[in-house]
Design a protein around this motif. Structure first.
Motif, PDB file in Angstrom:
ATOM      1  N   LYS A 480       0.853  -1.182   0.000  1.00  0.00           N
ATOM      2  CA  LYS A 480       0.000   0.000   0.000  1.00  0.00           C
ATOM      3  C   LYS A 480       0.889   1.231   0.000  1.00  0.00           C
ATOM      4  O   LYS A 480       1.784   1.363   0.839  1.00  0.00           O
ATOM      5  CB  LYS A 480      -0.920   0.021   1.216  1.00  0.00           C
ATOM      6  CG  LYS A 480      -1.922   1.180   1.194  1.00  0.00           C
ATOM      7  CD  LYS A 480      -2.923   1.096   2.338  1.00  0.00           C
ATOM      8  CE  LYS A 480      -3.953   2.216   2.230  1.00  0.00           C
ATOM      9  NZ  LYS A 480      -4.961   2.147   3.321  1.00  0.00           N
ATOM     10  N   VAL A 481       0.627   2.144  -0.935  1.00  0.00           N
ATOM     11  CA  VAL A 481       1.488   3.307  -1.093  1.00  0.00           C
ATOM     12  C   VAL A 481       0.653   4.486  -1.572  1.00  0.00           C
ATOM     13  O   VAL A 481      -0.418   4.309  -2.170  1.00  0.00           O
ATOM     14  CB  VAL A 481       2.627   2.999  -2.101  1.00  0.00           C
ATOM     15  CG1 VAL A 481       2.083   2.843  -3.504  1.00  0.00           C
ATOM     16  CG2 VAL A 481       3.725   4.054  -2.049  1.00  0.00           C
ATOM     17  N   LYS A 482       1.148   5.678  -1.306  1.00  0.00           N
ATOM     18  CA  LYS A 482       0.497   6.906  -1.754  1.00  0.00           C
ATOM     19  C   LYS A 482       1.495   7.738  -2.539  1.00  0.00           C
ATOM     20  O   LYS A 482       2.632   7.932  -2.109  1.00  0.00           O
ATOM     21  CB  LYS A 482      -0.020   7.712  -0.556  1.00  0.00           C
ATOM     22  CG  LYS A 482      -0.625   9.063  -0.935  1.00  0.00           C
ATOM     23  CD  LYS A 482      -1.019   9.865   0.295  1.00  0.00           C
ATOM     24  CE  LYS A 482      -1.550  11.243  -0.095  1.00  0.00           C
ATOM     25  NZ  LYS A 482      -1.898  12.058   1.092  1.00  0.00           N
ATOM     26  N   TRP A 503      -1.722  -4.014 -11.836  1.00  0.00           N
ATOM     27  CA  TRP A 503      -2.988  -4.641 -11.439  1.00  0.00           C
ATOM     28  C   TRP A 503      -4.139  -3.633 -11.371  1.00  0.00           C
ATOM     29  O   TRP A 503      -5.254  -3.999 -11.022  1.00  0.00           O
ATOM     30  CB  TRP A 503      -2.825  -5.310 -10.069  1.00  0.00           C
ATOM     31  CG  TRP A 503      -2.284  -4.382  -9.011  1.00  0.00           C
ATOM     32  CD1 TRP A 503      -2.990  -3.514  -8.225  1.00  0.00           C
ATOM     33  CD2 TRP A 503      -0.916  -4.216  -8.644  1.00  0.00           C
ATOM     34  NE1 TRP A 503      -2.156  -2.820  -7.394  1.00  0.00           N
ATOM     35  CE2 TRP A 503      -0.862  -3.236  -7.622  1.00  0.00           C
ATOM     36  CE3 TRP A 503       0.283  -4.805  -9.077  1.00  0.00           C
ATOM     37  CZ2 TRP A 503       0.330  -2.835  -7.030  1.00  0.00           C
ATOM     38  CZ3 TRP A 503       1.464  -4.406  -8.483  1.00  0.00           C
ATOM     39  CH2 TRP A 503       1.485  -3.431  -7.473  1.00  0.00           C
ATOM     40  N   GLU A 504      -3.894  -2.361 -11.686  1.00  0.00           N
ATOM     41  CA  GLU A 504      -4.928  -1.334 -11.613  1.00  0.00           C
ATOM     42  C   GLU A 504      -5.458  -1.006 -13.006  1.00  0.00           C
ATOM     43  O   GLU A 504      -4.830  -1.319 -14.014  1.00  0.00           O
ATOM     44  CB  GLU A 504      -4.376  -0.068 -10.952  1.00  0.00           C
ATOM     45  CG  GLU A 504      -3.978  -0.269  -9.494  1.00  0.00           C
ATOM     46  CD  GLU A 504      -3.383   0.983  -8.867  1.00  0.00           C
ATOM     47  OE1 GLU A 504      -3.678   1.249  -7.693  1.00  0.00           O
ATOM     48  OE2 GLU A 504      -2.614   1.688  -9.560  1.00  0.00           O
ATOM     49  N   ALA A 512      -5.205   1.406  -3.836  1.00  0.00           N
ATOM     50  CA  ALA A 512      -5.772   0.383  -2.960  1.00  0.00           C
ATOM     51  C   ALA A 512      -4.692  -0.631  -2.585  1.00  0.00           C
ATOM     52  O   ALA A 512      -3.726  -0.846  -3.331  1.00  0.00           O
ATOM     53  CB  ALA A 512      -6.938  -0.309  -3.658  1.00  0.00           C
ATOM     54  N   THR A 513      -4.861  -1.241  -1.439  1.00  0.00           N
ATOM     55  CA  THR A 513      -3.907  -2.252  -0.985  1.00  0.00           C
ATOM     56  C   THR A 513      -3.882  -3.428  -1.956  1.00  0.00           C
ATOM     57  O   THR A 513      -4.928  -3.923  -2.382  1.00  0.00           O
ATOM     58  CB  THR A 513      -4.284  -2.750   0.416  1.00  0.00           C
ATOM     59  OG1 THR A 513      -4.292  -1.637   1.316  1.00  0.00           O
ATOM     60  CG2 THR A 513      -3.301  -3.802   0.898  1.00  0.00           C
ATOM     61  N   LYS A 514      -2.677  -3.861  -2.312  1.00  0.00           N
ATOM     62  CA  LYS A 514      -2.514  -5.013  -3.192  1.00  0.00           C
ATOM     63  C   LYS A 514      -1.911  -6.167  -2.398  1.00  0.00           C
ATOM     64  O   LYS A 514      -0.824  -6.051  -1.833  1.00  0.00           O
ATOM     65  CB  LYS A 514      -1.606  -4.660  -4.373  1.00  0.00           C
ATOM     66  CG  LYS A 514      -1.225  -5.845  -5.246  1.00  0.00           C
ATOM     67  CD  LYS A 514      -2.437  -6.483  -5.904  1.00  0.00           C
ATOM     68  CE  LYS A 514      -2.030  -7.646  -6.799  1.00  0.00           C
ATOM     69  NZ  LYS A 514      -3.204  -8.347  -7.362  1.00  0.00           N
ATOM     70  N   HIS A 515      -2.631  -7.269  -2.345  1.00  0.00           N
ATOM     71  CA  HIS A 515      -2.125  -8.465  -1.681  1.00  0.00           C
ATOM     72  C   HIS A 515      -1.258  -9.230  -2.676  1.00  0.00           C
ATOM     73  O   HIS A 515      -1.732  -9.615  -3.748  1.00  0.00           O
ATOM     74  CB  HIS A 515      -3.286  -9.335  -1.197  1.00  0.00           C
ATOM     75  CG  HIS A 515      -4.239  -8.612  -0.298  1.00  0.00           C
ATOM     76  ND1 HIS A 515      -3.999  -8.437   1.051  1.00  0.00           N
ATOM     77  CD2 HIS A 515      -5.416  -7.991  -0.559  1.00  0.00           C
ATOM     78  CE1 HIS A 515      -4.996  -7.752   1.582  1.00  0.00           C
ATOM     79  NE2 HIS A 515      -5.871  -7.471   0.631  1.00  0.00           N
ATOM     80  N   MET A 516      -0.003  -9.437  -2.343  1.00  0.00           N
ATOM     81  CA  MET A 516       0.911 -10.101  -3.265  1.00  0.00           C
ATOM     82  C   MET A 516       1.814 -11.072  -2.521  1.00  0.00           C
ATOM     83  O   MET A 516       1.948 -11.011  -1.283  1.00  0.00           O
ATOM     84  CB  MET A 516       1.744  -9.074  -4.037  1.00  0.00           C
ATOM     85  CG  MET A 516       2.601  -8.167  -3.177  1.00  0.00           C
ATOM     86  SD  MET A 516       3.670  -7.064  -4.167  1.00  0.00           S
ATOM     87  CE  MET A 516       2.473  -6.108  -5.082  1.00  0.00           C
ATOM     88  N   PHE A 732       1.376 -11.404 -10.698  1.00  0.00           N
ATOM     89  CA  PHE A 732       0.479 -11.069  -9.597  1.00  0.00           C
ATOM     90  C   PHE A 732      -0.712 -12.016  -9.549  1.00  0.00           C
ATOM     91  O   PHE A 732      -1.840 -11.654  -9.867  1.00  0.00           O
ATOM     92  CB  PHE A 732       0.029  -9.618  -9.724  1.00  0.00           C
ATOM     93  CG  PHE A 732       1.191  -8.669  -9.789  1.00  0.00           C
ATOM     94  CD1 PHE A 732       1.935  -8.388  -8.659  1.00  0.00           C
ATOM     95  CD2 PHE A 732       1.573  -8.105 -10.993  1.00  0.00           C
ATOM     96  CE1 PHE A 732       3.022  -7.540  -8.717  1.00  0.00           C
ATOM     97  CE2 PHE A 732       2.654  -7.250 -11.059  1.00  0.00           C
ATOM     98  CZ  PHE A 732       3.387  -6.968  -9.920  1.00  0.00           C
ATOM     99  N   GLU A 733      -0.429 -13.247  -9.166  1.00  0.00           N
ATOM    100  CA  GLU A 733      -1.450 -14.269  -8.969  1.00  0.00           C
ATOM    101  C   GLU A 733      -2.361 -14.337 -10.186  1.00  0.00           C
ATOM    102  O   GLU A 733      -1.917 -14.502 -11.304  1.00  0.00           O
ATOM    103  CB  GLU A 733      -2.232 -13.974  -7.679  1.00  0.00           C
ATOM    104  CG  GLU A 733      -1.329 -13.929  -6.441  1.00  0.00           C
ATOM    105  CD  GLU A 733      -2.064 -13.449  -5.207  1.00  0.00           C
ATOM    106  OE1 GLU A 733      -3.256 -13.149  -5.319  1.00  0.00           O
ATOM    107  OE2 GLU A 733      -1.438 -13.375  -4.145  1.00  0.00           O
ATOM    108  N   SER A 734      -3.666 -14.175  -9.981  1.00  0.00           N
ATOM    109  CA  SER A 734      -4.605 -14.268 -11.099  1.00  0.00           C
ATOM    110  C   SER A 734      -4.651 -13.000 -11.926  1.00  0.00           C
ATOM    111  O   SER A 734      -5.231 -12.974 -12.998  1.00  0.00           O
ATOM    112  CB  SER A 734      -6.016 -14.576 -10.577  1.00  0.00           C
ATOM    113  OG  SER A 734      -6.457 -13.527  -9.716  1.00  0.00           O
ATOM    114  N   ASP A 735      -4.039 -11.915 -11.406  1.00  0.00           N
ATOM    115  CA  ASP A 735      -4.058 -10.645 -12.135  1.00  0.00           C
ATOM    116  C   ASP A 735      -2.865 -10.590 -13.074  1.00  0.00           C
ATOM    117  O   ASP A 735      -1.873  -9.922 -12.808  1.00  0.00           O
ATOM    118  CB  ASP A 735      -4.015  -9.457 -11.161  1.00  0.00           C
ATOM    119  CG  ASP A 735      -5.209  -9.445 -10.244  1.00  0.00           C
ATOM    120  OD1 ASP A 735      -5.031  -9.092  -9.077  1.00  0.00           O
ATOM    121  OD2 ASP A 735      -6.304  -9.790 -10.710  1.00  0.00           O
ATOM    122  N   GLU A 736      -2.934 -11.304 -14.165  1.00  0.00           N
ATOM    123  CA  GLU A 736      -1.830 -11.313 -15.112  1.00  0.00           C
ATOM    124  C   GLU A 736      -1.678  -9.930 -15.730  1.00  0.00           C
ATOM    125  O   GLU A 736      -2.635  -9.356 -16.244  1.00  0.00           O
ATOM    126  CB  GLU A 736      -2.088 -12.347 -16.210  1.00  0.00           C
ATOM    127  CG  GLU A 736      -2.097 -13.779 -15.699  1.00  0.00           C
ATOM    128  CD  GLU A 736      -0.755 -14.205 -15.126  1.00  0.00           C
ATOM    129  OE1 GLU A 736      -0.751 -15.049 -14.216  1.00  0.00           O
ATOM    130  OE2 GLU A 736       0.276 -13.690 -15.590  1.00  0.00           O
TER     131      GLU A 736
END
Length: 738
Positions: A480-482, A503-504, A512-516, A732-736
């Protein structure tokens, strides 16, 4: 129509740089008389011994400069980083195809990167690709297309390197060197010394200030209050253009030769702004690349801009700089339709009326009653046809035509023996064709540009060259970053600001927070030092294609003796990538860098903990001397207490560090992490520091000559077999993403 008796005490309602129109036609005579009296009062303040820039032959172009876009010098339509050359043809062709002819342009080279190191505004101009000859060539290419060129003046730049002279002395001489035509600044007015210096050196400049609620004409000292319009020949006006009754541009009304352009850089729908400009006979200040954020003009607004400015350009200052301008001529459908009358300054019986429909309904039939005598011809310029007056009686006639919802109109009256304006017949034919497509049938939407990483590198997974590196064990991680950006100033989020992660779906300053799942990799324990980079040069023979500012602080091809263990700076991201490739490594992705800085799942605010501790970072330097050779960064091992719990040092507060580069159709930008020891003095508008582990800086890229910075270094990472299979921690997992 009811018209009440004239009243001498009519109370005008003022806004910053504007005056409100009459509430109804009943108030028109009183309002108009009081407004003209106000103009006479303002003109009596002028001091006759000061020469007016409006009378200078070299600046006559200002009065007909109706469309002026702002563009970043690093815009990929204006500059090609692959060839390191300006591409004026590509830029001009793009804007001409979308919204028509442009008359002048403002080119921004320094902001928002200004303040990342000690370079001041002049230094940034000197860094531009090609140097003086390159800039002169750029300007000449625009001049060959009859486009004037302005450069911006950063009025608040008083905290970077001390230029040892006033900007009013330096910039006119610098811009003469480049053959620049004028200056633009977001200040209320340019002081007289700018004008006098440009005249003294034989290169009169056009000065464009900004008119908005913060920059009021009345804020000037008494002397300047009565004089500034004599050399401030232009302004970009941030008006409130959404009122039903259009306001009147006060600077233009006081001095009709003054070129005011409406500006609303962040709005998506610019219909109200274009209508306000057309009603007042103003130009348009176009912002699409707003300091790296793209806000493209919608197709409908682009077509409206093309049509309205073609009318302004055809009739020109002979009409639209007329001292006899009468705003708010009474209209038959006065509830939503508003008109301005612009008599010719040179030809009797020639008049232009501009109309705007502020309502959502189509307005047809009778529109305005005008003076008439036999021999007068009327043209519906907007639709490209001649029209016949009706209800002719007692020297009056009624003109009838249609205005679409939120649309425009234009009438031209001329004697049947008077010469027509140049290009009038071409204008009529063009608008007759284009008006067949009503504006309301053209889309009024625009898309946010797609961004992507410009390069993905996976290193060979060997155990070689891992000396001096730390093994970073992977694990689940919430990234998570701004992004930090000085624009826009509004607290609300604006789509397109900052960058778009893989992933955006669009860029955003708040991510938004990205779970990786971070895979194990190696990271340099310290940033790359001067001595390490020297070894790379000696063994590889690397020479950058553009050596300008490369290792600028070195002498005779070597770093100063005292800097062997300091982080190498004045290297571009291309230079850093070349080193990493030679070393069998790569630059870290931002999430890898942050994973290490936060201590993995500990999510620390700073590498050492959750509270800021100035003893764990180098002392901040905010002086106004250049950073080299007397104010270098600290040695990479000078603050061991500031290390991450993963055993990586010098992550924050010494020098920024290169990570990823993102690219869209118009902009390249690097994400830099960690902040630096340098903070420009007196400046909240300078490049913001990002010391926290959950913040990053967005550094716009142009050319290595500009990108190389005294406060940006780098460190490298190396893949293990595990991270290599994850495309260098970029799967990124399912977010190719690729």
């Amino acid at each position: 129509m009811l018209v009440k008796a004239f009243a001498d005490d009519y109370d005008l309602k003022f806004r910053p740089h504007q005056v409100e129109g009459p509430a109804s036609p009943r108030d028109y005579l009183d309002w108009n008389a009081r407004l003209r009296k106000y103009r006479l009062e303002q003109k009596t303040k002028k001091v006759s011994h000061v020469a007016s820039a409006h009378d200078v032959p070299e600046l006559q172009w200002v009065q007909s400069s109706y469309v002026q876009p702002h563009v970043m010098a690093n815009d990929l339509f204006l500059f090609d980083p692959e060839t390191n050359r300006y591409t004026v043809d590509r830029y001009v062709q793009d804007v001409t195809e979308r919204y028509g002819t442009i008359d002048s342009i403002v080119i921004w080279p320094s902001f928002p990167n200004l303040g990342c190191d000690s370079r001041n505004s002049e230094d940034y101009y000197r860094c531009l690709p090609g140097g003086t000859l390159g800039i002169r060539s750029l300007v000449e290419e625009f001049h060959a297309r009859k486009i004037k060129v302005l450069f911006p003046v950063i009025g608040w730049d008083n905290g970077t390197r001390d230029p040892r002279a006033s900007w009013s002395y330096i910039l006119p001489r610098l811009f003469k060197e480049y053959n620049i035509d004028g200056m633009s600044s977001e200040i209320a007015y340019f002081t007289q010394d700018y004008w006098m210096n440009s005249v003294a050196i034989g290169h009169p400049l056009a000065f464009q200030a900004q008119a908005n609620s913060e920059n009021k004409l009345g804020d000037a000292p008494d002397l300047d209050d009565s004089l500034i319009l004599q050399w401030n020949t232009m302004d970009m006006a941030k008006y409130d253009t959404t009122t039903r009754i259009p306001t009147v541009a006060l600077r233009k009304f006081i001095e009709p030769q003054h070129m005011t352009r409406s500006c609303d850089k962040w709005s998506r729908n610019k219909t109200a702004m274009i209508q306000h400009s057309f009603f007042n006979g103003l130009g348009i200040e176009m912002w699409e690349n707003i300091f790296g954020t793209w806000n493209q003009l919608t197709p409908r607004d682009a077509e409206a801009l093309r049509r309205t400015t073609s009318i302004l350009r055809c009739f020109g200052p002979d009409f639209f700089a007329s001292a006899e301008w009468e705003p708010h001529c009474p209209c038959v459908r006065w509830e939503t339709v508003f008109s301005s009358k612009f008599p010719s300054r040179t030809v009797e019986d020639q008049i232009v009326w501009t109309f705007v429909n502020r309502g959502p309904a189509n307005v047809t039939g009778h529109q305005i009653v005008v003076n008439y005598h036999i021999g007068i011809q009327f043209y519906d310029v907007w639709h490209g046809v001649e029209i016949q007056p009706t209800d002719v009686c007692d020297g009056l006639a009624t003109l009838s035509f249609d205005i679409e919802p939120y649309g425009y109109g234009c009438i031209f009256a001329t004697s049947d023996v008077s010469p027509l304006p140049g290009n009038f017949e071409t204008l009529i034919k063009t608008l007759h064709h284009r008006s067949r497509t009503p504006l309301y049938k053209i889309p009024i939407c625009s898309a946010v540009l797609w961004q992507e990483l410009d390069e993905i590198v996976v290193t060979k997974y060997t155990n070689e060259n891992i000396c001096g590196m730390v093994r970073i064990e992977g694990g689940a991680y919430e990234f998570k970053v701004k992004g930090l950006s000085a624009h826009p100033h509004s607290k609300s989020e604006y789509p397109g600001v900052d960058i778009k992660y893989p992933w955006e779906f669009q860029p955003s300053r708040h991510h938004a927070t990205k779970h990786m799942q971070i895979k194990t990799f190696y990271m340099d324990a310290y940033p790359v030092t001067e001595s390490q980079f020297k070894k790379f040069l000696d063994e590889s023979g690397y020479k950058p294609a553009d050596p300008t500012n490369f290792l600028k602080h070195w002498c005779g091809g070597c770093y100063p003796a005292s800097r062997a263990n300091k982080p190498v700076t004045h290297v571009s991201v291309e230079d850093a990538r070349a080193y990493a490739k030679w070393a069998g490594k790569r630059l870290p992705h931002e999430w890898e860098w942050q994973y290490v800085a936060q201590g993995g799942h500990e999510y620390r605010t700073y590498p050492w903990g959750n509270e800021w501790d100035e003893t764990k970072v180098p002392e901040v330097y905010s002086g106004r001397e250049r950073l080299y050779p007397d104010h270098p960064p600290a040695d990479v091992d000078a603050f061991p207490a500031g290390r991450s719990c993963m055993g990586v040092y010098d992550l924050v507060g010494n020098v920024w560090q290169w990570t990823d580069v993102y690219r869209d159709e118009h902009t390249r930008a690097a994400i830099i992490r960690g902040g630096s020891y340098y903070q420009a003095k007196n400046g909240q508008h300078y490049f913001p520091q990002a010391y926290r582990n959950d913040q990053h800086g967005k550094y716009l890229l142009m050319s290595p000559s500009v990108d190389r910075c005294a406060t940006i270094g780098f460190r490298c990472v190396k893949d293990t077999e595990e991270s290599a299979l994850s495309i260098g921690n970029c799967s990124f997992e399912s977010d190719e993403c690729f």
